[in-house]
Write a protein that holds these residues in place. Structure first.
Motif, PDB file in Angstrom:
ATOM      1  N   GLU A 122     -18.100  -9.714  28.534  1.00 32.25           N
ATOM      2  CA  GLU A 122     -17.547  -9.136  27.300  1.00 32.25           C
ATOM      3  C   GLU A 122     -17.840  -7.640  27.193  1.00 32.25           C
ATOM      4  OE1 GLU A 122     -18.431 -11.450  23.797  1.00 32.25           O
ATOM      5  OE2 GLU A 122     -18.786 -13.234  25.008  1.00 32.25           O
ATOM      6  N   ILE A 164     -26.270 -27.826  30.873  1.00 29.05           N
ATOM      7  CA  ILE A 164     -25.541 -26.708  30.293  1.00 29.05           C
ATOM      8  C   ILE A 164     -24.173 -26.575  30.956  1.00 29.05           C
ATOM      9  CG2 ILE A 164     -25.519 -24.188  30.040  1.00 29.05           C
ATOM     10  CD1 ILE A 164     -27.670 -25.451  28.376  1.00 29.05           C
ATOM     11  N   THR A 206     -23.891 -17.822  31.602  1.00 27.86           N
ATOM     12  CA  THR A 206     -24.658 -18.571  32.591  1.00 27.86           C
ATOM     13  C   THR A 206     -23.924 -18.596  33.933  1.00 27.86           C
ATOM     14  OG1 THR A 206     -25.490 -19.937  30.793  1.00 27.86           O
ATOM     15  CG2 THR A 206     -25.814 -20.773  33.022  1.00 27.86           C
ATOM     16  N   TYR A 210     -31.036 -26.628  31.527  1.00 25.17           N
ATOM     17  CA  TYR A 210     -32.314 -26.121  31.012  1.00 25.17           C
ATOM     18  C   TYR A 210     -33.044 -27.321  30.437  1.00 25.17           C
ATOM     19  CZ  TYR A 210     -30.989 -21.283  31.847  1.00 25.17           C
ATOM     20  OH  TYR A 210     -30.641 -20.112  32.442  1.00 25.17           O
ATOM     21  N   GLN A 218     -24.021  -8.840  28.703  1.00 25.08           N
ATOM     22  CA  GLN A 218     -23.469  -8.956  27.359  1.00 25.08           C
ATOM     23  C   GLN A 218     -24.145  -7.966  26.396  1.00 25.08           C
ATOM     24  OE1 GLN A 218     -23.200 -13.052  26.259  1.00 25.08           O
ATOM     25  NE2 GLN A 218     -21.989 -12.648  24.434  1.00 25.08           N
ATOM     26  N   LYS A 267     -36.596  -9.896  28.687  1.00 25.81           N
ATOM     27  CA  LYS A 267     -36.109 -10.680  29.808  1.00 25.81           C
ATOM     28  C   LYS A 267     -34.875 -10.025  30.433  1.00 25.81           C
ATOM     29  CE  LYS A 267     -34.554 -15.272  30.727  1.00 25.81           C
ATOM     30  NZ  LYS A 267     -33.250 -15.498  30.086  1.00 25.81           N
ATOM     31  N   SER A 300     -15.154 -20.977  24.505  1.00 27.15           N
ATOM     32  CA  SER A 300     -15.788 -20.766  23.208  1.00 27.15           C
ATOM     33  C   SER A 300     -17.250 -20.349  23.391  1.00 27.15           C
ATOM     34  CB  SER A 300     -15.684 -22.030  22.363  1.00 27.15           C
ATOM     35  OG  SER A 300     -16.201 -23.113  23.088  1.00 27.15           O
TER      36      SER A 300
END
Ligand code: ATP
Ligand code: MG
Lengths: 242, 258
Positions: free
Chosen positions: A149, A15, A41, A11, A72, B149, A34
């Motif tokens: 998750e 990343i 992503t 970005y 998520q 978004k 972590s």
């Protein structure tokens, strides 16, 4: 199912990358790492929602599979009732058109939301919203299921039940699962293969194959199960302290 | 319960007390009617002129209502166009802003000439539309842009086409914003139609503004007040209807507009 070829994602700063991966058809892969490592992503890249800065993704037979995604966040339309939220994929995607309403009701009861079908999302708790989102993904006949998750907001009993349901579905269907979690135990319990990600930028630090399966009810857990958990926990600790 | 009763009664009692004080002051100070008429004078004047006044109220209401509807539909339509093409937005938005910042009195004479002085009501309608248009456009545009978004990503995941995205995501998401715009716009439509009628002056229209001019010219201040009060009542009723509509429509919506 698909391959990552030397994927990088940037970005403002790098990343992710380089990541090369080969996810086999019908496998169950967990991803640990972590916070901020780039797990979400990675799933977005796998679903083609975002494009890599460089590198490429190759789907098997050069055809994007029907993808189910549990984000998520619950990602529900606030003006639609629970049942209408679950039915959304059938309204939008032509591949999903033939799905029946009964199946939507079935999945809602499976995630323990029987009787809540006509509630609005703002009348539900955080964990209940997440379960709507899970029901919506399961309702689709997807061949690639990406879960970010999904069970993090649930109590342990519902969580264990849904984990077993998920394993059951996966065994009975032609389904490839990518499952992001922060729980090492959950990752080892569910998956055949666990990927550990490091951060800044996100890379695959370790790739662990889990062969022996534990049965939840049988008190005699295998030593492999515990040694894998210890091994993975240590990697994560070490990565954190560096 | 008592609290609710109070919050409802308090403004009414205050209002009645004020009217009463007004009546007393005018009578004891012998203030002439053409300066400040007492409430009873205004009421008497209303009874004497009620057919004129109510007809004018209806005409003003009709223009306001149509101007409001046309402005809202047009604004929503244009905001939809904006959402579909950046080029359309970039080219049309400045024009909309120009209309917005130009005082309606300044363009009124021009519009009157174009549509013809004997079409005053049509000219007033156009002017009221111009005044009422912008808030709906700006708010609808904002609403469509504010779509979260992750919801947008969900629609991409399901390979939704433009129309599905527009009708199942963007417009429903923008609804609270649209209604906020419409609430502002209905008041502006009323102001627009009154101001435009003032400017149109001696034309063929006979809305409330014309009654006010006419009564003013004749120093019939009680009638002027009666017309003014009808105007205020009309404005308040229109606003309340919009608020009620908003409340009903938004029962299901739970979007953070901040
Ligand atoms: N759209 C974006 N623009 C800029 N940076 C982004 C964007 N999306 C993610 N990032 C950055 O990418 C990094 C990885 O984010 P990602 O959400 O993938 O992490 P994660 O591993 O899922 O973390 P968590 O466990 O907290 O969910 C973060 O540092 C984040 O700030
Ligand atoms: Mg994440």
């Amino acid at each position: 199912m698909f391959k990552f070829n030397k994927i990088y994602k940037e970005y403002d700063a790098p990343i992710l990358g380089p990541i090369s991966l080969d996810i086999k058809k019908n496998s169950f892969v967990s991803i640990l790492g972590s916070s901020g490592a780039g797990k979400s992503t990675l799933l977005r890249l796998a679903s083609d929602l975002i494009k890599p800065t460089s590198g490429s993704i190759e789907y098997a037979n050069n055809e994007k599979p029907n993808i189910g995604f549990v984000f998520q966040d619950p990602t529900l339309l606030p003006w639609r009732t629970v049942i209408d939220n679950v039915l959304l994929p059938a309204e939008l995607t032509s591949k999903n058109k033939k799905l029946s309403k009964e199946k939507a009701y079935f999945w809602l009861s499976k995630v323990g939301l029987e009787g809540k079908e006509n509630s609005l999302p703002n009348q539900l708790s955080g964990g209940q919203k997440m379960r709507v989102s899970i029901a919506r993904a399961m309702f689709q006949d997807c061949s690639l299921l990406l879960m970010d998750e999904p069970f993090a907001a649930l109590d342990e009993v519902s969580r264990n039940k849904l984990e077993d349901d998920l394993l059951d579905i996966w065994k009975k269907n032609e389904l490839t699962v990518l499952f992001v979690t922060h729980s090492v135990t959950e990752a080892v319990y569910l998956a055949q293969r666990v990927l550990v990600m490091s951060s800044n930028p996100g890379k695959i630090l370790d790739d662990v194959i889990i062969t022996e399966k534990r049965l939840r009810d049988d008190g005699q857990q295998s030593s492999e199960f515990f040694s894998k958990i210890n091994y993975l926990t240590n990697i994560l600790k070490k990565e954190k302290s560096e | 319960m008592i609290k609710r009763y109070l919050s409802f009664m308090a403004p009414i009692i205050t209002f009645l007390l004020l009217l009463f004080a007004w009546e007393l002051i005018v009578n004891f100070q012998n203030i002439p009617k053409y300066i400040l008429p007492a409430p009873t004078d205004i009421f008497t004047s209303f009874l004497l002129n009620y057919s004129d006044l109510l007809r004018s109220t209806f005409i003003t209401f009709r223009i306001t209502f149509f101007a409001f509807m046309i402005a809202s539909l047009l604004a929503i339509f244009i905001a939809i166009l904006f959402s579909q093409s950046k080029i359309i937005e970039l080219s049309l938005y400045p024009i909309a802003v120009i209309f917005q910042v130009t005082p309606v009195v300044a363009i009124a004479p021009l519009i009157l000439i174009w549509v013809g002085l004997d079409n005053a009501e049509f000219a007033i309608l156009i002017l009221a539309v111009i005044v009422a248009f912008f808030p709906v456009l700006a708010n609808t545009n904002l609403g469509i842009r504010s779509v979260e978004k992750n919801l947008s990503e969900l629609f991409s995941l399901y390979e939704a086409n433009r129309f599905q995205r527009l009708f199942k995501l963007q417009l429903p998401y923008a609804l609270p914003f649209i209604l906020t715009g419409m609430k502002t716009s209905i008041g502006l439509a009323l102001i627009g139609s009154v101001v435009a009628e003032f400017v149109a002056g001696s034309g063929t229209s006979t809305g409330l503004a014309w009654r006010i001019i006419e009564a003013g010219n004749r120093l019939d201040v009680p009638k002027l007040f009666a017309a003014l009060i009808l105007l205020v009542v009309l404005g308040v009723i229109l606003f309340l209807i919009m608020s009620l509509l908003e409340k009903i429509l938004l029962k299901r919506w739970d979007i953070d507009k901040s």
